[in-house]
Design a protein around this motif. Structure first.
Motif, PDB file in Angstrom:
ATOM      1  N   ALA A 256     -21.389  25.378  22.230  1.00  9.57           N
ATOM      2  CA  ALA A 256     -20.635  25.475  23.588  1.00  9.57           C
ATOM      3  C   ALA A 256     -21.276  24.317  24.452  1.00  9.57           C
ATOM      4  N   THR A 257     -22.704  24.249  24.498  1.00 11.74           N
ATOM      5  CA  THR A 257     -23.314  23.203  25.277  1.00 11.74           C
ATOM      6  C   THR A 257     -23.015  21.824  24.868  1.00 11.74           C
ATOM      7  N   TRP A 258     -23.206  21.650  23.635  1.00 11.31           N
ATOM      8  CA  TRP A 258     -22.886  20.517  22.953  1.00 11.31           C
ATOM      9  C   TRP A 258     -21.397  20.035  23.331  1.00 11.31           C
ATOM     10  N   SER A 259     -20.345  20.924  23.268  1.00 11.01           N
ATOM     11  CA  SER A 259     -19.183  20.735  23.457  1.00 11.01           C
ATOM     12  C   SER A 259     -18.838  20.274  25.038  1.00 11.01           C
ATOM     13  N   ALA A 260     -19.624  21.194  25.878  1.00 12.57           N
ATOM     14  CA  ALA A 260     -19.348  20.932  27.528  1.00 12.57           C
ATOM     15  C   ALA A 260     -19.901  19.428  27.776  1.00 12.57           C
ATOM     16  N   THR A 261     -21.091  19.165  26.916  1.00 18.34           N
ATOM     17  CA  THR A 261     -21.533  17.731  27.432  1.00 18.34           C
ATOM     18  C   THR A 261     -20.825  16.774  26.852  1.00 18.34           C
ATOM     19  N   GLN A 262     -19.998  16.827  25.785  1.00 16.86           N
ATOM     20  CA  GLN A 262     -19.151  15.756  25.288  1.00 16.86           C
ATOM     21  C   GLN A 262     -17.953  15.881  26.224  1.00 16.86           C
ATOM     22  N   THR A 263     -17.615  16.869  26.951  1.00 15.87           N
ATOM     23  CA  THR A 263     -16.410  17.139  27.625  1.00 15.87           C
ATOM     24  C   THR A 263     -16.943  16.293  29.108  1.00 15.87           C
ATOM     25  N   ALA A 264     -18.010  16.581  29.535  1.00 13.04           N
ATOM     26  CA  ALA A 264     -18.509  15.885  30.846  1.00 13.04           C
ATOM     27  C   ALA A 264     -18.637  14.510  30.553  1.00 13.04           C
ATOM     28  N   LEU A 265     -19.440  14.034  29.431  1.00  8.34           N
ATOM     29  CA  LEU A 265     -19.287  12.673  29.370  1.00  8.34           C
ATOM     30  C   LEU A 265     -17.864  12.048  29.373  1.00  8.34           C
ATOM     31  N   ASP A 266     -16.831  12.625  28.947  1.00 10.62           N
ATOM     32  CA  ASP A 266     -15.608  12.056  28.568  1.00 10.62           C
ATOM     33  C   ASP A 266     -14.788  11.876  30.195  1.00 10.62           C
ATOM     34  N   THR A 267     -15.450  12.636  31.191  1.00 16.79           N
ATOM     35  CA  THR A 267     -14.800  12.540  32.475  1.00 16.79           C
ATOM     36  C   THR A 267     -14.733  11.269  33.058  1.00 16.79           C
ATOM     37  N   LYS A 268     -14.077  11.159  34.269  1.00 18.03           N
ATOM     38  CA  LYS A 268     -13.714  10.080  35.136  1.00 18.03           C
ATOM     39  C   LYS A 268     -15.390   9.856  35.604  1.00 18.03           C
ATOM     40  N   GLU A 269     -16.061  10.857  36.082  1.00 22.38           N
ATOM     41  CA  GLU A 269     -17.320  10.773  36.633  1.00 22.38           C
ATOM     42  C   GLU A 269     -18.309  10.592  35.686  1.00 22.38           C
ATOM     43  N   GLY A 270     -18.221  11.002  34.659  1.00 21.71           N
ATOM     44  CA  GLY A 270     -18.938  10.824  33.262  1.00 21.71           C
ATOM     45  C   GLY A 270     -19.303   9.166  32.956  1.00 21.71           C
ATOM     46  N   LYS A 271     -18.094   8.759  32.955  1.00 22.88           N
ATOM     47  CA  LYS A 271     -18.056   7.440  32.475  1.00 22.88           C
ATOM     48  C   LYS A 271     -18.464   6.336  33.619  1.00 22.88           C
ATOM     49  N   ALA A 272     -18.134   6.608  34.621  1.00 23.92           N
ATOM     50  CA  ALA A 272     -18.501   5.767  36.057  1.00 23.92           C
ATOM     51  C   ALA A 272     -19.970   6.056  35.982  1.00 23.92           C
ATOM     52  N   ALA A 273     -20.844   7.322  35.749  1.00 24.90           N
ATOM     53  CA  ALA A 273     -22.027   7.252  36.035  1.00 24.90           C
ATOM     54  C   ALA A 273     -23.061   6.670  34.895  1.00 24.90           C
ATOM     55  N   LEU A 274     -22.198   6.873  33.712  1.00 23.30           N
ATOM     56  CA  LEU A 274     -23.175   6.343  32.398  1.00 23.30           C
ATOM     57  C   LEU A 274     -22.625   4.914  31.680  1.00 23.30           C
ATOM     58  N   LYS A 275     -21.556   4.197  32.345  1.00 24.44           N
ATOM     59  CA  LYS A 275     -20.998   3.300  31.468  1.00 24.44           C
ATOM     60  C   LYS A 275     -21.930   2.184  31.273  1.00 24.44           C
ATOM     61  N   ASP A 276     -21.921   1.733  30.017  1.00 29.19           N
ATOM     62  CA  ASP A 276     -22.917   0.742  29.575  1.00 29.19           C
ATOM     63  C   ASP A 276     -24.155   1.104  29.605  1.00 29.19           C
ATOM     64  N   LEU A 277     -24.686   2.186  29.814  1.00 36.17           N
ATOM     65  CA  LEU A 277     -26.000   2.546  30.091  1.00 36.17           C
ATOM     66  C   LEU A 277     -27.014   1.818  28.919  1.00 36.17           C
ATOM     67  N   PHE A 278     -26.855   2.111  27.914  1.00 38.21           N
ATOM     68  CA  PHE A 278     -27.377   1.699  26.649  1.00 38.21           C
ATOM     69  C   PHE A 278     -26.919   0.286  26.110  1.00 38.21           C
ATOM     70  N   LYS A 279     -25.971  -0.259  26.663  1.00 40.94           N
ATOM     71  CA  LYS A 279     -25.531  -1.571  26.255  1.00 40.94           C
ATOM     72  C   LYS A 279     -26.543  -2.851  26.441  1.00 40.94           C
ATOM     73  N   GLY A 280     -26.822  -3.535  25.295  1.00 41.64           N
ATOM     74  CA  GLY A 280     -27.578  -4.457  25.224  1.00 41.64           C
ATOM     75  C   GLY A 280     -29.190  -3.969  25.416  1.00 41.64           C
ATOM     76  N   ILE A 281     -29.396  -2.352  25.088  1.00 43.81           N
ATOM     77  CA  ILE A 281     -30.502  -2.124  24.791  1.00 43.81           C
ATOM     78  C   ILE A 281     -30.824  -1.542  23.517  1.00 43.81           C
TER      79      ILE A 281
END
Length: 127
Positions: free
Chosen positions: A87-112
């Motif tokens: 349930a925590t894994w699923s909630a994490t995936q859902t949170a990452l897919d929200t508008k807020e999640g995408k805005a906060a973490l967009k391209d965080l690992f890109k280029g790294i």
């Protein structure tokens, strides 16, 4: 060549040394390499931001660590994100897919880092 046995070994060693209870534990394991000119510290700095955001936005204790090859390709490493339950894994995936999640973490690992594959493992103790 696939490193699935290495993934399992890293997950098990991490769980043993972390003192976690294996019951209903899930590990999301990513096979990665560092991008040219990037260091493990660059990757960990990005991962710290990711982990802080996840734990602030998901009700559950998510942990994350990396595993490095001791023998063989030393450019390869694993991210191992552990979840107390599915349930925590699923909630994490859902949170990452929200508008807020995408805005906060967009391209965080890109280029790294370049992560080419991942698997979600259910860890079950031997009794």
């Amino acid at each position: 060549m696939k490193n699935y046995p290495l993934q399992v070994l890293v997950v098990i060693v991490f769980m043993v040394f972390s003192g976690s209870n294996f019951a209903d534990t899930y590990a999301h394991v990513f096979n990665c390499t560092l991008e040219e000119g990037k260091t493990a510290e660059d990757a960990h700095a990005a991962n710290r931001k990711w982990l802080k955001w996840v734990n602030a936005n998901v009700d559950g204790e998510v942990t994350s660590s990396s595993g490095v090859a001791v023998v063989g390709d030393n450019k390869a490493f694993l991210w191992v994100d552990t979840y107390p339950d599915l349930a925590t894994w699923s909630a994490t995936q859902t949170a990452l897919d929200t508008k807020e999640g995408k805005a906060a973490l967009k391209d965080l690992f890109k280029g790294i880092t370049d992560c080419t594959e991942n698997r979600l493992w259910k860890l079950t103790p031997t009794e």
